[in-house]
Design a protein around this motif. Sequence first.
Motif, short mmCIF file in Angstrom:
data_model
loop_
_atom_site.label_atom_id
_atom_site.label_comp_id
_atom_site.label_asym_id
_atom_site.label_seq_id
_atom_site.Cartn_x
_atom_site.Cartn_y
_atom_site.Cartn_z
N ASP A 105 0.83 -1.21 0.00
CA ASP A 105 0.00 0.00 0.00
C ASP A 105 0.86 1.26 0.00
OD1 ASP A 105 -2.91 -1.10 0.52
OD2 ASP A 105 -1.57 -2.18 1.88
N PHE A 106 1.92 1.26 0.81
CA PHE A 106 2.85 2.39 0.80
C PHE A 106 3.43 2.58 -0.60
CE2 PHE A 106 3.23 1.77 5.50
CZ PHE A 106 3.08 3.09 5.90
N ALA A 107 3.87 1.49 -1.20
CA ALA A 107 4.51 1.57 -2.52
C ALA A 107 3.55 2.08 -3.59
CB ALA A 107 5.07 0.20 -2.91
N ARG A 108 2.35 1.54 -3.60
CA ARG A 108 1.36 1.99 -4.59
C ARG A 108 1.05 3.47 -4.42
NH1 ARG A 108 -1.87 -2.11 -7.20
NH2 ARG A 108 -1.24 -4.18 -6.53
N ALA A 109 0.94 3.92 -3.17
CA ALA A 109 0.63 5.33 -2.91
C ALA A 109 1.76 6.24 -3.39
CB ALA A 109 0.36 5.54 -1.43
N ILE A 110 3.00 5.85 -3.13
CA ILE A 110 4.13 6.66 -3.59
C ILE A 110 4.14 6.70 -5.11
CG2 ILE A 110 6.65 6.78 -3.72
CD1 ILE A 110 6.67 5.55 -0.85
N ALA A 111 3.95 5.57 -5.75
CA ALA A 111 3.93 5.53 -7.22
C ALA A 111 2.81 6.40 -7.78
CB ALA A 111 3.79 4.08 -7.70
N ARG A 112 1.63 6.33 -7.17
CA ARG A 112 0.52 7.17 -7.63
C ARG A 112 0.83 8.65 -7.44
NH1 ARG A 112 -2.68 3.25 -5.11
NH2 ARG A 112 -2.99 4.63 -3.34
N GLY A 113 1.49 8.99 -6.33
CA GLY A 113 1.88 10.39 -6.11
C GLY A 113 2.82 10.89 -7.18
N VAL A 114 3.77 10.05 -7.58
CA VAL A 114 4.72 10.42 -8.63
C VAL A 114 3.98 10.60 -9.96
CG1 VAL A 114 6.70 9.65 -10.02
CG2 VAL A 114 6.72 9.38 -7.51
N THR A 115 3.09 9.69 -10.29
CA THR A 115 2.36 9.81 -11.57
C THR A 115 1.37 10.97 -11.53
OG1 THR A 115 0.79 8.07 -10.93
CG2 THR A 115 2.72 7.40 -12.23
N ASP A 116 0.78 11.27 -10.36
CA ASP A 116 -0.06 12.47 -10.23
C ASP A 116 0.77 13.72 -10.54
OD1 ASP A 116 -2.19 10.88 -9.45
OD2 ASP A 116 -2.11 11.49 -7.34
#
Length: 192
Positions: A174-185
């Motif tokens: 969950d941490f990893a997915r959130a960080i990745a989504r933040g970068v793509t946002d």
Amino acid sequence: MKVFLNPGHDTKYDSGAINPNSGLRECDVAAHVGALVKHYLELAGCECELMQSDNLAPTSKGRSYYPDRQGLTVTETANGWGADVFVSIHCNAAPEAGTARGTETECYGGGDGEQLAKYIQNQLIDSIDTVDRGVKYMPELLVLKCTDMPAVLVELAFIDNDDDAALLVDMQDDFARAIARGVTDYEQAIEG
């Protein structure tokens, strides 16, 4: 987008913070979350480089000094690679173990680094039941000061707090997915 990922600390010289009850080490959590972030960003079409080492130790030149295999520091490697963004992944610890909780994302100051930090922090808070410690300016951190691109340091949670440590064990994906989504946002915002 070229994303340089830096899981904090290392298994050989400095494992970082450790949970006093379970022995959970910051370097291990950061390495696993970092590898997952790389995986998710690559699925999203980003080009990623991942390098783990403790990069906060100062030298006489004011730079970090735990060289990688080519004898370059983390920040020099990221700069030389031409990264568009730099994300360092860490676990926090309090002066008195177990007294603090939560997630924060640190940046050098305003501008693009702050925007990247906000996108990542928002995704983390929306995805994980954690205390929102916000975005913080930390201009003294070498990984934020010595990078040529927008850079952030993500403090996932407090490893010395047993409740936060449980999140660090059970919710790494969950941490990893959130960080990745933040970068793509962030990527979508700057391209939009």
